[in-house]
Design an enzyme around this catalytic site. Sequence first.
Site, PDB file in Angstrom:
ATOM      1  CG  ASP A 117      -2.319 -19.826  -0.483  1.00 54.49           C
ATOM      2  OD1 ASP A 117      -1.654 -19.867   0.662  1.00 54.49           O
ATOM      3  OD2 ASP A 117      -2.035 -20.660  -1.186  1.00 54.49           O
ATOM      4  CG  ASP A 177     -13.067  -6.266   5.391  1.00 54.13           C
ATOM      5  OD1 ASP A 177     -12.405  -5.598   6.299  1.00 54.13           O
ATOM      6  OD2 ASP A 177     -13.481  -5.755   4.507  1.00 54.13           O
ATOM      7  CE  LYS A 195       0.999 -17.616  -2.180  1.00 56.41           C
ATOM      8  NZ  LYS A 195       0.060 -19.017  -2.035  1.00 56.41           N
ATOM      9  CE1 TYR A 255      -3.400  -2.643   0.093  1.00 59.71           C
ATOM     10  CE2 TYR A 255      -3.999  -2.051   2.037  1.00 59.71           C
ATOM     11  CZ  TYR A 255      -4.159  -2.792   1.188  1.00 59.71           C
ATOM     12  OH  TYR A 255      -5.107  -3.733   0.893  1.00 59.71           O
ATOM     13  CG  ASP A 286      -7.531  -4.139   3.649  1.00 58.44           C
ATOM     14  OD1 ASP A 286      -8.596  -4.339   4.277  1.00 58.44           O
ATOM     15  OD2 ASP A 286      -7.323  -3.493   2.501  1.00 58.44           O
TER      16      ASP A 286
END
Length: 351
Positions: free
Chosen positions: A218, A246, A186, A135, A242
């Site tokens: 994942d 959620d 990852k 980001y 993020d």
Amino acid sequence: MKIAVLPGDGIGPEIVAQAVKVLKALNLNLEMTEAPIGGAGYEAAGDPLPDATLQLAKDADAVLLGAVGDWKYDKLERHLRPERGLLRIRKELNLFANLRPALLYPELAGASTLKPEVVSGLDIMIVRELTGDIYFGQPRGISTLENGEREGVNTMRYSESEIRRIGRVAFEIAMKRNKKICSVDKANVLEATELWRQVMIELSAEYPEVELTHMYVDNAAMQLIRAPKQFDVMVTGNIFGDILSDEASMLTGSIGMLPSASLDANNKGMYEPSHGSAPDIAGKNIANPLATILSAAMMLRYTFNDEANALKIENAVKKALAQGYRTADIATEGCKQVGCSEMGDAVVASL
Ligand code: NAD
């Protein structure tokens, strides 16, 4: 105790008003001052983070934020869009640690889309790094290549010190909970997160009592749905956090229930619900204010070290739920369905 109150856009003003009402009902020595941010900042001063708002936030001990964003600003230049105001204030205040609890209230087990036996008793704390990663990494942008084709670029970047300081926050929280951390990365594909894993392992040597495990993002996305109760503290980078937070929010029934805290190195913090500005339901008095009210409780706990009053608010929320009060997003058969401000009143009454 100075609090900068930044309602923002969409449902922001409605839900923040309820949290302010609850804080006032506690009769604490709080000085609360409002200022615009996001689209409201753009309307007031042509900037999603007006200078005066940033100064107020810098001078305050804590910031209580609603949410920012509205589709009507989607056509503005990127630096003028509401979300930029939010990213900037996090960066300016150096709020690198985002704490997002996903806690299932027993009364709401039926509101989750997952089976009650999968989610009942769920209590996860997601610790998300907030000021680094893809980001913020440079280079970034959209440019035109020599062959005339456009290319979009973002850069995933983490320095060792950035990883270590968020890791430390997570380990300290784990020490106060069940001494279990799952670090999500990852590392099989992305070098930035290979370093992440190495630093977490190094740090774990300082916390021998804490059990550290690792999971690829994942798989973590899958496990959160399959068997979420295996998790206690999860620590991860900005973009993975993020998305996963959620996802975790839906385990609890509604994103309208989930508070968050974003802290700097001295526990100065910005407190906001995990959801966005929900323009689709703004101005209708139907939004769920509980995530914002619970964020105010986190503010008392983490910035003002006032565990007693934080618990008072959390217990008042539990009591309002136990009495059957529900906003539309968590409504079940036979409940007392109420609007946003009535839910705020129910919490105040329970206090
Ligand atoms: P959103 O979280 O605003 O809404 C997603 C869905 O959840 C919507 O159906 C909404 O009605 C519902 N919802 C959200 N909060 C609720 C509440 N308290 N009570 C009841 N229902 C609730 O996400 P979105 O629709 O993807 O984004 C809308 C705007 O919010 C965009 O401009 C986006 O950029 C912005 N946004 C802001 C933040 C933030 O301020 N922290 C976070 C995410 C999105």
